[in-house]
Design a protein around this motif. Structure first.
Motif, PDB file in Angstrom:
ATOM      1  N   SER A  68      25.708  51.222  54.041  1.00  0.00           N
ATOM      2  CA  SER A  68      25.963  50.849  52.644  1.00  0.00           C
ATOM      3  C   SER A  68      25.997  49.335  52.516  1.00  0.00           C
ATOM      4  CB  SER A  68      27.303  51.429  52.168  1.00  0.00           C
ATOM      5  OG  SER A  68      27.279  52.838  52.215  1.00  0.00           O
ATOM      6  N   TRP A  69      25.388  48.832  51.443  1.00  0.00           N
ATOM      7  CA  TRP A  69      25.394  47.387  51.201  1.00  0.00           C
ATOM      8  C   TRP A  69      25.182  47.136  49.722  1.00  0.00           C
ATOM      9  CZ3 TRP A  69      26.533  43.829  54.857  1.00  0.00           C
ATOM     10  CH2 TRP A  69      26.440  42.484  54.503  1.00  0.00           C
ATOM     11  N   GLU A  70      26.038  46.328  49.158  1.00  0.00           N
ATOM     12  CA  GLU A  70      25.927  45.971  47.746  1.00  0.00           C
ATOM     13  C   GLU A  70      25.370  44.563  47.620  1.00  0.00           C
ATOM     14  OE1 GLU A  70      28.763  45.305  43.797  1.00  0.00           O
ATOM     15  OE2 GLU A  70      29.580  46.260  45.605  1.00  0.00           O
ATOM     16  N   LYS A  71      24.206  44.451  47.005  1.00  0.00           N
ATOM     17  CA  LYS A  71      23.600  43.134  46.830  1.00  0.00           C
ATOM     18  C   LYS A  71      24.397  42.306  45.834  1.00  0.00           C
ATOM     19  CE  LYS A  71      19.132  42.707  46.582  1.00  0.00           C
ATOM     20  NZ  LYS A  71      17.705  42.852  46.213  1.00  0.00           N
ATOM     21  N   ARG A  72      24.556  41.010  46.155  1.00  0.00           N
ATOM     22  CA  ARG A  72      25.276  40.105  45.262  1.00  0.00           C
ATOM     23  C   ARG A  72      24.439  38.853  45.032  1.00  0.00           C
ATOM     24  NH1 ARG A  72      31.191  38.763  46.757  1.00  0.00           N
ATOM     25  NH2 ARG A  72      30.352  38.202  48.812  1.00  0.00           N
ATOM     26  N   GLU A  73      24.552  38.300  43.839  1.00  0.00           N
ATOM     27  CA  GLU A  73      23.777  37.107  43.499  1.00  0.00           C
ATOM     28  C   GLU A  73      24.132  35.953  44.418  1.00  0.00           C
ATOM     29  OE1 GLU A  73      23.676  35.820  39.503  1.00  0.00           O
ATOM     30  OE2 GLU A  73      23.243  37.796  38.664  1.00  0.00           O
ATOM     31  N   GLN A  74      23.099  35.201  44.801  1.00  0.00           N
ATOM     32  CA  GLN A  74      23.230  34.013  45.644  1.00  0.00           C
ATOM     33  C   GLN A  74      23.822  34.329  47.017  1.00  0.00           C
ATOM     34  OE1 GLN A  74      25.398  31.258  43.052  1.00  0.00           O
ATOM     35  NE2 GLN A  74      23.452  30.358  42.438  1.00  0.00           N
ATOM     36  N   LYS A  75      23.695  35.567  47.440  1.00  0.00           N
ATOM     37  CA  LYS A  75      24.116  35.960  48.776  1.00  0.00           C
ATOM     38  C   LYS A  75      22.920  36.572  49.508  1.00  0.00           C
ATOM     39  CE  LYS A  75      28.520  34.951  48.301  1.00  0.00           C
ATOM     40  NZ  LYS A  75      29.190  33.886  49.106  1.00  0.00           N
ATOM     41  N   ARG A  76      22.872  36.318  50.798  1.00  0.00           N
ATOM     42  CA  ARG A  76      21.804  36.853  51.628  1.00  0.00           C
ATOM     43  C   ARG A  76      22.392  37.791  52.677  1.00  0.00           C
ATOM     44  NH1 ARG A  76      17.625  36.077  48.702  1.00  0.00           N
ATOM     45  NH2 ARG A  76      16.323  36.584  50.536  1.00  0.00           N
ATOM     46  N   CYS A  77      21.650  38.819  53.042  1.00  0.00           N
ATOM     47  CA  CYS A  77      22.064  39.778  54.064  1.00  0.00           C
ATOM     48  C   CYS A  77      21.189  39.587  55.298  1.00  0.00           C
ATOM     49  CB  CYS A  77      21.938  41.204  53.537  1.00  0.00           C
ATOM     50  SG  CYS A  77      22.355  42.474  54.760  1.00  0.00           S
ATOM     51  N   PHE A  78      21.814  39.250  56.411  1.00  0.00           N
ATOM     52  CA  PHE A  78      21.091  39.065  57.671  1.00  0.00           C
ATOM     53  C   PHE A  78      21.368  40.225  58.617  1.00  0.00           C
ATOM     54  CE2 PHE A  78      20.631  34.824  56.064  1.00  0.00           C
ATOM     55  CZ  PHE A  78      19.459  34.350  56.643  1.00  0.00           C
ATOM     56  N   LEU A  79      20.298  40.749  59.187  1.00  0.00           N
ATOM     57  CA  LEU A  79      20.369  41.812  60.174  1.00  0.00           C
ATOM     58  C   LEU A  79      20.158  41.192  61.551  1.00  0.00           C
ATOM     59  CD1 LEU A  79      20.287  44.830  61.088  1.00  0.00           C
ATOM     60  CD2 LEU A  79      17.821  44.774  60.573  1.00  0.00           C
ATOM     61  N   HIS A  80      21.128  41.407  62.463  1.00  0.00           N
ATOM     62  CA  HIS A  80      21.096  40.780  63.790  1.00  0.00           C
ATOM     63  C   HIS A  80      20.970  41.836  64.890  1.00  0.00           C
ATOM     64  CE1 HIS A  80      22.463  36.836  62.236  1.00  0.00           C
ATOM     65  NE2 HIS A  80      23.244  37.548  61.441  1.00  0.00           N
ATOM     66  N   PHE A  81      20.201  41.493  65.911  1.00  0.00           N
ATOM     67  CA  PHE A  81      20.080  42.314  67.114  1.00  0.00           C
ATOM     68  C   PHE A  81      20.438  41.457  68.321  1.00  0.00           C
ATOM     69  CE2 PHE A  81      17.351  44.338  64.044  1.00  0.00           C
ATOM     70  CZ  PHE A  81      17.487  45.703  64.283  1.00  0.00           C
ATOM     71  N   GLY A  82      21.362  41.964  69.140  1.00  0.00           N
ATOM     72  CA  GLY A  82      21.684  41.245  70.372  1.00  0.00           C
ATOM     73  C   GLY A  82      20.508  41.219  71.324  1.00  0.00           C
ATOM     74  N   ALA A  83      19.874  42.364  71.539  1.00  0.00           N
ATOM     75  CA  ALA A  83      18.674  42.446  72.371  1.00  0.00           C
ATOM     76  C   ALA A  83      18.079  43.842  72.254  1.00  0.00           C
ATOM     77  CB  ALA A  83      18.986  42.140  73.835  1.00  0.00           C
ATOM     78  N   VAL A  84      16.741  43.887  72.223  1.00  0.00           N
ATOM     79  CA  VAL A  84      15.982  45.145  72.217  1.00  0.00           C
ATOM     80  C   VAL A  84      14.839  44.984  73.213  1.00  0.00           C
ATOM     81  CG1 VAL A  84      14.667  46.793  70.847  1.00  0.00           C
ATOM     82  CG2 VAL A  84      16.528  45.506  69.765  1.00  0.00           C
ATOM     83  N   ASP A  85      14.720  45.909  74.127  1.00  0.00           N
ATOM     84  CA  ASP A  85      13.719  45.823  75.181  1.00  0.00           C
ATOM     85  C   ASP A  85      12.577  46.822  74.887  1.00  0.00           C
ATOM     86  OD1 ASP A  85      12.563  45.067  77.543  1.00  0.00           O
ATOM     87  OD2 ASP A  85      14.174  45.780  78.838  1.00  0.00           O
TER      88      ASP A  85
END
Length: 608
Positions: A78-95
């Motif tokens: 779940s994620w609610e978009k908000r004005e002037q905010k960015r959503c970053f998706l991070h991965f520690g590592a994927v092989d």
């Protein structure tokens, strides 16, 4: 078991959303997932897996060792978009290669199995529940991939361990303002008494104010602010400024070392007027490592490194530690045995391990997995990973050495091949170009080119009854001439055209005494039958090391048993094979006060 710790301890924001846990999962052995649009049809993923553990591990819930080159993951959030905010998706590592889809749309990909990456997924979000899909591609027979100790067959053997495919470090989300801090690089200089702050921000943050505050043991020693005039800003901050002495900091010490892991906390705020746009906390250590007169210096004092080789494998998680406690335990057990650091072997370790090495005081040699062969593609892939390694781990004071190449893996013809020699030289200089605060070894073990440390491997100490073999081992360690001109195997210490240039010499792999305590089958470089024999053999080997007039440290093989290798000081599940106190007593035969003697030895040593 969900890994819940904050995954990026050198760049901390207060809020984040951890996406570890149960995901839908599927093997794609026919490689039809893209054609059939599995990123839009999650029902195709008919298994479940516990992220961030690879399917080959017990903690994944699948625990299957068969080879599957392509796997798919899916989960909702779940994620609610908000004005002037960015959503970053991070991965520690994927092989090894990761392709990312959000709500059926292709976001991007990352190539490289050991390093972290992220995507701004704001524009892919929809109203309501979000769908995240990851396709991981890890071709087991591609020899140009830096795979390290991961085996290309289903069953591990020899020095090779179980392969790891897919997500193996934390996946997480964070919300940031459009005006935010992207990257912070902290470079301490103990000679000048300052730390250099290098800051990167997006164009939207130009013109905003940066506030920072530095504290030591909860006492504020520096705070200031500046206006950001470009996307890259550099500033030198005076740490001493007489405040350390006025507040009795000299009573505690202010440099970082294994004996006194002093850390400075730093907080950043990006502001516009009274509004705080972004806030990040970090830390740094005032630490210096350099070589001089054939010796290694830590914080301008000669320092003898007593390292242990650490493969970074766990019986239930493979490359992924079960939790933070497991990372802490490895460091504490190593220190309990008298080691002051480790060489992480053929693996880029989780940043959480580096965090605890910083906090607890533990030297780390950072290493990257090697490719089996040399091609231009293999060289470029390895170089790319090293760029990302240094960018991620630059601020950790515990890391004192980079090891880009090991035992001529990926450069098998380096002794005579000028192209492979050029690669060794170039990556040595390239890492120095990216990072001036650490030492670099060009090819750990043998056939070195340009290098800051002469790093030699020698397992030829023999069984206890093999007196002649042991005496040869002992003689080879005794002097610079013995170490450089009488290599233990078929490989020369330096590649053709390169010679010893008075670098500090360390024995960076040796020992490997095999001792079976739990009935498992396996091997070691030599073997013993009981704990008494183990301690006697360990003492015998270490005595030869400590009597050397030429060595400036060592790295013993190894911390734990790993799968079929039973040559660890600890079992695979981290149980002591013998008294750790007695191991420490043997390791403590070399005391810091003997530095002056070692200096004298270096001055008296003759090199012919």
């Amino acid at each position: 078991m969900m890994r819940e710790e904050y995954p990026r301890p050198q760049f901390v924001r207060e809020h984040f959303v951890n996406l570890n846990g149960v995901w839908s999962f599927a093997f794609d052995d026919k490689n039809i997932g893209i054609k059939e649009r599995w990123y839009c049809t999650p029902e195709k993923l008919d298994q479940i897996i516990e992220v961030p553990f690879v399917y080959q591990s017990e903690l994944s819930g699948i625990n299957q060792r068969q080879i599957h080159d392509v796997v798919w993951y899916q989960r909702t959030f779940s994620w609610e978009k908000r004005e002037q905010k960015r959503c970053f998706l991070h991965f520690g590592a994927v092989d090894y290669r990761a392709d990312i889809y959000v709500n059926g749309c292709y976001v991007g990909n990352h190539l490289g199995g050991q390093t972290s990456f992220s995507f701004d997924i704001t524009d892919f979000l929809i109203t309501g529940e979000q769908s995240l899909v990851v396709r991981a591609w890890d071709p087991h027979d591609d020899e140009m991939i830096p795979r390290g100790k991961q085996f290309w067959e289903a069953e591990s053997r020899g020095i090779w361990y179980t392969n790891s495919t897919g997500i193996w470090q934390t996946v997480w989300l964070e919300e940031v303002s459009e005006e935010h801090l992207e990257k912070i690089e902290l470079t301490p200089d103990i000679d000048q008494g300052n730390v250099c702050l290098a800051l990167t921000v997006p164009a939207a943050a130009v013109g905003r104010t940066l506030r920072y505050q530095i504290s030591f043991k909860d006492i504020v020693i520096c705070e200031d602010q500046l206006t950001i005039f470009s996307t890259f800003t550099k500033r030198w901050i005076d740490i001493y400024n007489q405040k350390i002495f006025r507040t009795n900091f000299h009573d505690h010490g202010w440099t970082w070392s294994p004996e006194n892991p002093n850390l400075f906390d730093i907080r950043f705020e990006l502001v516009e007027g009274k509004e705080v746009l972004d806030q990040v906390t970090s830390y740094f250590g005032m630490r210096k490592i350099h070589v001089e007169n054939g010796m290694i210096f830590l914080n301008n004092q000669p320092y003898y490194q007593k390292l242990v080789l650490d493969q970074g494998y766990w019986p239930t998680g493979l490359l992924t530690a079960p939790d933070d406690k497991a990372l802490i335990k490895d460091i504490e057990l190593a220190k309990e045995m008298g080691f002051n650091g480790c060489r992480k072997h053929q693996k880029v370790e989780d940043p959480r391990f580096l965090y605890w090495a910083d906090q607890l005081g533990f030297l780390v040699w950072g290493e990257c997995a090697s490719a089996p062969i040399y091609t231009s593609d293999a060289a470029s892939r390895l170089t790319k990973e090293w760029v990302e390694i240094i960018e991620r781990d630059y601020n950790h004071p515990s890391i004192v050495t980079w090891v880009p190449l090991n035992e001529s893996w990926g450069i098998p013809e380096i002794h005579l091949n000028t192209q492979q020699q050029s690669f060794s030289k170039s990556i040595y200089n390239f890492l120095h170009a990216l990072d001036t605060t650490r030492l670099v070894i060009s090819n750990d073990g043998w056939e070195m080119t340009e290098t800051d440390i002469c790093a030699i491997h020698n397992y030829n100490h023999g069984e206890e009854t093999e007196t002649e073999k042991y005496n040869h081992f002992k003689r080879s360690l005794a002097s610079v001439d013995g170490l450089i001109n009488h290599p233990p195997g078929k490989w020369a210490i330096f590649a053709q055209g390169f010679t010893y240039q008075n670098q500090p010499i360390l024995l960076t792999e040796f020992g490997g005494i095999g001792y079976q305590v739990q009935g498992q089958k396996g091997w070691g470089y030599t073997s013993v039958n009981d704990g008494t024999q183990f301690l006697a053999d360990y003492s015998r080997i270490m005595r030869a090391v400590y009597e050397s007039k030429a060595l400036w440290g060592y790295c013993y093989t190894q911390l734990t048993d790993v799968e079929q290798e039973i040559n660890g000081l600890l079992t695979y599940d981290r149980q002591a094979k013998v008294s750790l106190k007695k191991i420490k007593e043997i390791n403590d035969q070399y005391h810091p006060e003997r530095i002056s003697i070692k200096n004298q030895w270096r001055n008296e040593a003759e090199y012919e």
